[in-house]
Design a protein around this motif. Structure first.
Motif, PDB file in Angstrom:
ATOM      1  N   ILE A   1       0.712  -1.232   0.126  1.00  0.00           N
ATOM      2  CA  ILE A   1      -0.198  -0.125  -0.042  1.00  0.00           C
ATOM      3  C   ILE A   1       0.740   1.366   0.009  1.00  0.00           C
ATOM      4  O   ILE A   1       0.451   2.441  -0.305  1.00  0.00           O
ATOM      5  N   PHE A   2       2.055   1.122   0.314  1.00  0.00           N
ATOM      6  CA  PHE A   2       2.861   2.457   0.354  1.00  0.00           C
ATOM      7  C   PHE A   2       3.797   2.677  -1.040  1.00  0.00           C
ATOM      8  O   PHE A   2       4.755   3.532  -0.937  1.00  0.00           O
ATOM      9  N   ASP A   3       3.722   1.690  -1.840  1.00  0.00           N
ATOM     10  CA  ASP A   3       4.457   1.920  -3.188  1.00  0.00           C
ATOM     11  C   ASP A   3       3.784   2.919  -3.962  1.00  0.00           C
ATOM     12  O   ASP A   3       2.564   3.416  -3.887  1.00  0.00           O
ATOM     13  N   TYR A   4       4.622   3.682  -4.899  1.00  0.00           N
ATOM     14  CA  TYR A   4       4.374   4.899  -5.272  1.00  0.00           C
ATOM     15  C   TYR A   4       3.349   4.727  -6.454  1.00  0.00           C
ATOM     16  O   TYR A   4       3.077   3.747  -7.103  1.00  0.00           O
ATOM     17  N   GLU A   5       2.183   5.741  -6.310  1.00  0.00           N
ATOM     18  CA  GLU A   5       1.152   5.885  -7.203  1.00  0.00           C
ATOM     19  C   GLU A   5       0.729   7.013  -7.660  1.00  0.00           C
ATOM     20  O   GLU A   5       0.598   7.807  -6.500  1.00  0.00           O
ATOM     21  N   ASP A   6       0.297   7.533  -8.909  1.00  0.00           N
ATOM     22  CA  ASP A   6      -0.016   9.072  -8.907  1.00  0.00           C
ATOM     23  C   ASP A   6      -1.164   9.010  -9.874  1.00  0.00           C
ATOM     24  O   ASP A   6      -1.561  10.149 -10.109  1.00  0.00           O
ATOM     25  N   LYS A   7      -2.091   7.962 -10.071  1.00  0.00           N
ATOM     26  CA  LYS A   7      -3.340   7.923 -10.745  1.00  0.00           C
ATOM     27  C   LYS A   7      -4.395   7.472  -9.791  1.00  0.00           C
ATOM     28  O   LYS A   7      -4.220   6.660  -9.387  1.00  0.00           O
ATOM     29  N   ASP A   8      -5.699   8.041 -10.353  1.00  0.00           N
ATOM     30  CA  ASP A   8      -6.811   7.666  -9.457  1.00  0.00           C
ATOM     31  C   ASP A   8      -6.866   7.437  -7.996  1.00  0.00           C
ATOM     32  O   ASP A   8      -7.171   6.346  -7.198  1.00  0.00           O
ATOM     33  N   LEU A   9      -6.091   8.482  -7.368  1.00  0.00           N
ATOM     34  CA  LEU A   9      -6.193   8.561  -5.859  1.00  0.00           C
ATOM     35  C   LEU A   9      -7.296   9.361  -5.150  1.00  0.00           C
ATOM     36  O   LEU A   9      -7.883  10.293  -6.015  1.00  0.00           O
ATOM     37  N   THR A  10      -7.448   9.046  -4.107  1.00  0.00           N
ATOM     38  CA  THR A  10      -8.470   9.481  -3.050  1.00  0.00           C
ATOM     39  C   THR A  10      -7.798   9.756  -1.860  1.00  0.00           C
ATOM     40  O   THR A  10      -6.981   8.880  -0.990  1.00  0.00           O
ATOM     41  N   ASN A  11      -8.528  10.513  -0.967  1.00  0.00           N
ATOM     42  CA  ASN A  11      -8.141  10.662   0.583  1.00  0.00           C
ATOM     43  C   ASN A  11      -9.330  10.257   1.196  1.00  0.00           C
ATOM     44  O   ASN A  11      -9.476  10.262   2.402  1.00  0.00           O
ATOM     45  N   GLU A  12     -10.438   9.739   0.458  1.00  0.00           N
ATOM     46  CA  GLU A  12     -11.810   9.158   1.083  1.00  0.00           C
ATOM     47  C   GLU A  12     -11.949   7.751   1.284  1.00  0.00           C
ATOM     48  O   GLU A  12     -12.171   7.000  -0.150  1.00  0.00           O
ATOM     49  N   PRO A  13     -11.621   7.062   2.109  1.00  0.00           N
ATOM     50  CA  PRO A  13     -11.758   5.651   2.247  1.00  0.00           C
ATOM     51  C   PRO A  13     -13.233   5.140   1.774  1.00  0.00           C
ATOM     52  O   PRO A  13     -13.402   4.290   1.279  1.00  0.00           O
ATOM     53  N   ILE A  14     -14.281   6.057   1.949  1.00  0.00           N
ATOM     54  CA  ILE A  14     -15.575   5.414   1.398  1.00  0.00           C
ATOM     55  C   ILE A  14     -15.593   5.381  -0.099  1.00  0.00           C
ATOM     56  O   ILE A  14     -16.250   4.447  -0.545  1.00  0.00           O
ATOM     57  N   VAL A  15     -14.778   6.047  -0.868  1.00  0.00           N
ATOM     58  CA  VAL A  15     -14.963   6.091  -2.176  1.00  0.00           C
ATOM     59  C   VAL A  15     -14.120   4.513  -2.553  1.00  0.00           C
ATOM     60  O   VAL A  15     -14.571   3.994  -3.545  1.00  0.00           O
ATOM     61  N   GLN A  16     -13.103   4.245  -1.726  1.00  0.00           N
ATOM     62  CA  GLN A  16     -12.659   2.944  -2.022  1.00  0.00           C
ATOM     63  C   GLN A  16     -13.515   2.002  -1.705  1.00  0.00           C
ATOM     64  O   GLN A  16     -13.410   0.764  -2.499  1.00  0.00           O
ATOM     65  N   ARG A  17     -14.387   1.962  -0.501  1.00  0.00           N
ATOM     66  CA  ARG A  17     -15.332   1.047  -0.153  1.00  0.00           C
ATOM     67  C   ARG A  17     -16.348   0.787  -1.292  1.00  0.00           C
ATOM     68  O   ARG A  17     -16.925  -0.382  -1.560  1.00  0.00           O
ATOM     69  N   GLU A  18     -16.837   1.993  -1.692  1.00  0.00           N
ATOM     70  CA  GLU A  18     -17.645   2.141  -3.057  1.00  0.00           C
ATOM     71  C   GLU A  18     -17.242   1.436  -3.971  1.00  0.00           C
ATOM     72  O   GLU A  18     -18.073   0.530  -4.643  1.00  0.00           O
ATOM     73  N   PHE A  19     -15.936   1.529  -4.342  1.00  0.00           N
ATOM     74  CA  PHE A  19     -15.427   0.866  -5.608  1.00  0.00           C
ATOM     75  C   PHE A  19     -15.608  -0.719  -5.120  1.00  0.00           C
ATOM     76  O   PHE A  19     -15.670  -1.577  -6.149  1.00  0.00           O
ATOM     77  N   TYR A  20     -15.089  -1.186  -4.258  1.00  0.00           N
ATOM     78  CA  TYR A  20     -14.980  -2.363  -3.728  1.00  0.00           C
ATOM     79  C   TYR A  20     -16.348  -3.323  -3.820  1.00  0.00           C
ATOM     80  O   TYR A  20     -16.400  -4.143  -4.222  1.00  0.00           O
ATOM     81  N   TYR A  21     -17.222  -2.582  -3.245  1.00  0.00           N
ATOM     82  CA  TYR A  21     -18.551  -3.137  -3.277  1.00  0.00           C
ATOM     83  C   TYR A  21     -19.416  -3.251  -4.743  1.00  0.00           C
ATOM     84  O   TYR A  21     -19.652  -4.138  -5.145  1.00  0.00           O
ATOM     85  N   LYS A  22     -18.929  -2.090  -5.595  1.00  0.00           N
ATOM     86  CA  LYS A  22     -19.395  -2.286  -7.132  1.00  0.00           C
ATOM     87  C   LYS A  22     -18.513  -3.249  -7.714  1.00  0.00           C
ATOM     88  O   LYS A  22     -19.006  -4.365  -8.229  1.00  0.00           O
ATOM     89  N   TRP A  23     -17.265  -3.694  -7.245  1.00  0.00           N
ATOM     90  CA  TRP A  23     -16.576  -4.813  -7.816  1.00  0.00           C
ATOM     91  C   TRP A  23     -17.122  -6.227  -7.323  1.00  0.00           C
ATOM     92  O   TRP A  23     -17.238  -7.212  -8.136  1.00  0.00           O
ATOM     93  N   LEU A  24     -17.471  -6.212  -6.082  1.00  0.00           N
ATOM     94  CA  LEU A  24     -18.048  -7.245  -5.588  1.00  0.00           C
ATOM     95  C   LEU A  24     -19.500  -7.731  -6.130  1.00  0.00           C
ATOM     96  O   LEU A  24     -19.596  -8.900  -6.558  1.00  0.00           O
ATOM     97  N   THR A  25     -20.037  -6.833  -6.545  1.00  0.00           N
ATOM     98  CA  THR A  25     -21.577  -7.068  -7.175  1.00  0.00           C
ATOM     99  C   THR A  25     -21.211  -7.363  -8.754  1.00  0.00           C
ATOM    100  O   THR A  25     -22.171  -8.044  -9.254  1.00  0.00           O
ATOM    101  N   ASN A  26     -20.234  -6.781  -9.364  1.00  0.00           N
ATOM    102  CA  ASN A  26     -19.835  -7.229 -10.688  1.00  0.00           C
ATOM    103  C   ASN A  26     -19.341  -8.585 -11.015  1.00  0.00           C
ATOM    104  O   ASN A  26     -19.451  -9.059 -12.055  1.00  0.00           O
ATOM    105  N   GLU A  27     -18.710  -9.238  -9.671  1.00  0.00           N
ATOM    106  CA  GLU A  27     -17.971 -10.311  -9.893  1.00  0.00           C
ATOM    107  C   GLU A  27     -18.660 -11.624  -9.704  1.00  0.00           C
ATOM    108  O   GLU A  27     -18.497 -12.257  -8.823  1.00  0.00           O
ATOM    109  N   GLN A  28     -19.826 -11.757 -10.792  1.00  0.00           N
ATOM    110  CA  GLN A  28     -20.531 -12.750 -10.640  1.00  0.00           C
ATOM    111  C   GLN A  28     -20.330 -14.004 -11.657  1.00  0.00           C
ATOM    112  O   GLN A  28     -19.952 -13.404 -12.755  1.00  0.00           O
ATOM    113  N   PRO A  29     -19.910 -15.292 -11.192  1.00  0.00           N
ATOM    114  CA  PRO A  29     -19.727 -16.255 -12.194  1.00  0.00           C
ATOM    115  C   PRO A  29     -20.633 -16.347 -13.311  1.00  0.00           C
ATOM    116  O   PRO A  29     -21.701 -16.053 -13.174  1.00  0.00           O
TER     117      PRO A  29
END
Length: 131
Positions: free
Chosen positions: A103-131
């Motif tokens: 998590i501390f490796d360098y990255e400069d794209k698609d960044l946020t300081n809002e953990p809720i934005v990351q959780r929202e992406f995670y939930y979106k990923w979970l719901t799209n990942e249906q076999p």
């Protein structure tokens, strides 16, 4: 055990370095910057500590994987690495070990300081990942 990691940040429109001091005994991260008071953030793993740190420092852009919108730990990666490793997720794709990032490796794209934005992406990923 205490470990120290230097990361790149943008503060006052300038790229700078900051030090993160991780303490795995009490699961905390201390942000250390030049001429700034140190502050410590606690959580159940380092990913959550880093989320609290970013939320509390919205004026700073943290240039690392843990700030990326699509980075989120699995339960196992959280337990095994105390949240220092997480998956860089892609919608509709199952992650592999190739997608595991520090998590501390360098990255400069698609960044946020809002953990809720990351959780929202995670939930979106979970719901799209249906076999």
């Amino acid at each position: 055990m205490i470990s120290r990691t230097e990361i790149t940040i943008i503060s006052d429109n300038k790229k700078q370095s900051a030090e993160l001091i991780c303490n795995d005994e009490n699961i905390s991260i201390t942000l250390k910057q030049k001429q700034q008071k140190e502050k410590t953030y606690k959580g159940s793993d380092f990913y959550k500590c880093f989320g609290k740190l970013r939320s509390d420092n919205k004026h700073i852009q943290f240039l690392c994987k843990g700030s990326k919108i699509n980075v989120h730990p699995s339960s196992m990666s959280s337990q095994m690495s105390l949240g220092l490793n997480a998956y860089e997720l892609s919608l509709g794709k199952e992650p592999s070990l190739d997608n595991l990032v520090f998590i501390f490796d360098y990255e400069d794209k698609d960044l946020t300081n809002e953990p809720i934005v990351q959780r929202e992406f995670y939930y979106k990923w979970l719901t799209n990942e249906q076999p």
